[in-house]
Design a protein around this motif. Structure first.
Motif, short mmCIF file in Angstrom:
data_model
loop_
_atom_site.label_atom_id
_atom_site.label_comp_id
_atom_site.label_asym_id
_atom_site.label_seq_id
_atom_site.Cartn_x
_atom_site.Cartn_y
_atom_site.Cartn_z
N PHE A 40 59.22 37.28 27.61
CA PHE A 40 57.78 37.32 27.80
C PHE A 40 57.44 37.35 29.28
N LEU A 41 56.20 37.73 29.58
CA LEU A 41 55.67 37.67 30.94
C LEU A 41 54.49 36.71 30.97
N ASP A 42 54.25 36.11 32.13
CA ASP A 42 53.08 35.23 32.27
C ASP A 42 51.86 36.08 32.63
N TYR A 43 51.64 37.11 31.84
CA TYR A 43 50.58 38.10 32.08
C TYR A 43 50.28 38.75 30.74
N GLY A 44 49.00 39.02 30.47
CA GLY A 44 48.70 39.69 29.21
C GLY A 44 47.23 39.67 28.87
N ASP A 45 46.94 39.88 27.59
CA ASP A 45 45.58 39.84 27.08
C ASP A 45 45.18 38.38 26.87
N GLN A 46 43.91 38.18 26.53
CA GLN A 46 43.43 36.84 26.21
C GLN A 46 42.46 36.93 25.03
N LEU A 47 42.63 36.04 24.08
CA LEU A 47 41.79 36.00 22.88
C LEU A 47 41.09 34.66 22.78
N SER A 48 39.83 34.69 22.38
CA SER A 48 39.08 33.46 22.14
C SER A 48 38.60 33.45 20.69
N THR A 56 33.10 35.47 7.26
CA THR A 56 32.90 36.66 8.09
C THR A 56 33.87 36.66 9.27
N LEU A 57 34.35 37.86 9.62
CA LEU A 57 35.15 38.05 10.84
C LEU A 57 34.37 38.97 11.77
N THR A 58 34.27 38.59 13.03
CA THR A 58 33.68 39.47 14.05
C THR A 58 34.67 39.62 15.19
N LEU A 59 34.61 40.76 15.86
CA LEU A 59 35.47 41.01 17.01
C LEU A 59 34.67 41.73 18.09
N THR A 60 34.66 41.16 19.27
CA THR A 60 33.98 41.80 20.40
C THR A 60 34.93 41.86 21.59
N ASN A 90 37.35 28.72 2.45
CA ASN A 90 36.46 29.80 2.88
C ASN A 90 36.49 29.84 4.40
N CYS A 91 37.26 30.80 4.98
CA CYS A 91 37.51 30.80 6.42
C CYS A 91 37.02 32.08 7.09
N GLY A 92 36.31 31.92 8.18
CA GLY A 92 35.88 33.05 8.99
C GLY A 92 36.03 32.72 10.45
N ALA A 93 35.82 33.71 11.30
CA ALA A 93 35.96 33.47 12.74
C ALA A 93 35.26 34.54 13.54
N ASN A 94 34.74 34.12 14.70
CA ASN A 94 34.30 35.05 15.72
C ASN A 94 35.45 35.17 16.73
N ILE A 95 35.79 36.39 17.09
CA ILE A 95 36.93 36.61 17.99
C ILE A 95 36.48 37.47 19.16
N ARG A 96 36.88 37.04 20.36
CA ARG A 96 36.62 37.82 21.57
C ARG A 96 37.94 38.22 22.19
N LEU A 97 38.03 39.47 22.63
CA LEU A 97 39.25 39.98 23.24
C LEU A 97 38.99 40.39 24.68
N GLU A 98 39.83 39.87 25.59
CA GLU A 98 39.86 40.37 26.96
C GLU A 98 41.13 41.20 27.09
N LYS A 99 40.97 42.52 27.08
CA LYS A 99 42.12 43.43 27.04
C LYS A 99 42.57 43.77 28.46
N THR A 100 43.82 43.46 28.73
CA THR A 100 44.42 43.75 30.03
C THR A 100 45.57 44.73 29.91
N LEU A 101 46.36 44.58 28.85
CA LEU A 101 47.57 45.40 28.69
C LEU A 101 47.21 46.80 28.22
N PRO A 102 47.86 47.81 28.78
CA PRO A 102 47.58 49.19 28.36
C PRO A 102 48.12 49.47 26.97
N MET A 103 47.40 50.31 26.22
CA MET A 103 47.91 50.75 24.92
C MET A 103 48.97 51.81 25.16
#
Length: 294
Positions: A40-48, A56-60, A90-103
């Motif tokens: 692994f690297l100490d570098y990457g994306d971050q999810l909240s 409900t699931l949301t992703l922003t 009954n489980c749901g979540a709001n998810i935020r993505l900070e995308k750093t890594l290239p696809m």
């Protein structure tokens, strides 16, 4: 954790490097047998993550051109929702993505995002699934997902599902260069010129080769042929050491003696080439946040 809380939990989704990658055969089902060392690297994306009281699931933010349900993060969350529903939860979540890594970079960004989602929601939804159980679910999302779920540098064989932890790998500094091309994994693995008959190594010999900086990536030649920018980037970094491609590319890395040395090399590369400096780590940063350093 109380299911009515609105607190956010932020967890890293780290990059990985394939320090070596040999393809030793092709199975009847079309999958390739391989041998590789993951770190692994100490570098990457971050999810909240913020848990909800409904399902409900949301992703922003939304990823342009990608259907919501096709996103690996949502697929990972859905796979855990089915387990929660089976238990009457009954489980749901709001998810935020900070995308750093290239696809298409070979850094495992999508797999890491999926694994981090599963690890975090398993905790937040109090599902109490073991890492082994999560890995069995995760492998259906991608061959690399179990590596990120288990969170340890490792030797991997088969199609990547046979894993032996390597807690004592040298945690070197790396300069990673990301050519502005998308490397297509399926195209590389279906290419007629891909090496598919590398000699099967035992783990000790592979580690000795890695320690001596005498290892290779069998996908590198084909990837460079399909995307000449990869070859150009390898040539640039080879002026300063022994550069290799990670995964099926397109990113290329160079092991360096220190962060300062990595900075010196980066300053000598063309300004238009995207680079970053990171330290190798044998324990995933997601695991450090969720479970502590032990």
């Amino acid at each position: 954790m109380d299911n009515n809380t609105t607190a956010w939990l932020t967890v890293p989704a780290p990059a990985k490097l394939n320090l070596m990658l040999h393809i030793t055969g092709r199975r009847e089902d079309g999958y390739h047998e391989l041998q590789t060392i993951f770190q692994f690297l100490d570098y990457g994306d971050q999810l909240s993550f913020q848990i909800r009281t409904d399902d409900t699931l949301t992703l922003t933010p939304e990823i342009s051109g990608l259907n919501f349900e096709d996103n690996l993060i949502i697929k990972a969350a859905r796979s855990l929702q089915s387990h929660a529903n089976a238990r009457g939860k009954n489980c749901g979540a709001n998810i935020r993505l900070e995308k750093t890594l290239p696809m298409g970079g070979g850094l495992g960004g999508g797999s890491s995002d999926a694994a981090t989602t599963m690890l975090a929601l398993n905790v937040l939804w109090q599902l109490e699934l073991s890492l082994e159980e999560l890995a069995k679910i995760g492998v259906k999302l991608g061959a690399d997902v179990p590596v990120f779920i288990k969170g340890q540098a490792c030797w991997a064989e088969g199609i990547g599902e046979k894993i032996i932890p390597l807690p004592d790998l040298a945690e070197n500094w790396f300069l990673v260069a990301c050519p502005n091309v998308h490397s297509d994994t399926k195209e590389i693995f279906s290419h007629k010129e891909l090496t598919r008959d590398s000699q099967i190594l035992n783990m000790r010999h592979a580690l000795e080769g890695q320690a001596a900086n005498n290892s290779r990536n069998d996908c590198q030649l084909v990837a460079s042929k399909l995307n000449p920018e990869i070859g150009k980037t390898l040539n640039l970094l080879n002026k300063f050491g022994s550069a290799k491609m990670t995964g099926t590319g397109a990113c290329v890395f160079l092991s360096v003696a220190s962060e300062n040395k990595a900075t010196q090399v980066a300053n000598k590369l063309p300004a238009e080439l995207t680079t970053f400096i990171a330290k190798g780590t044998n324990l995933s940063s997601a695991h450090k946040v969720l479970f502590g350093s032990v």
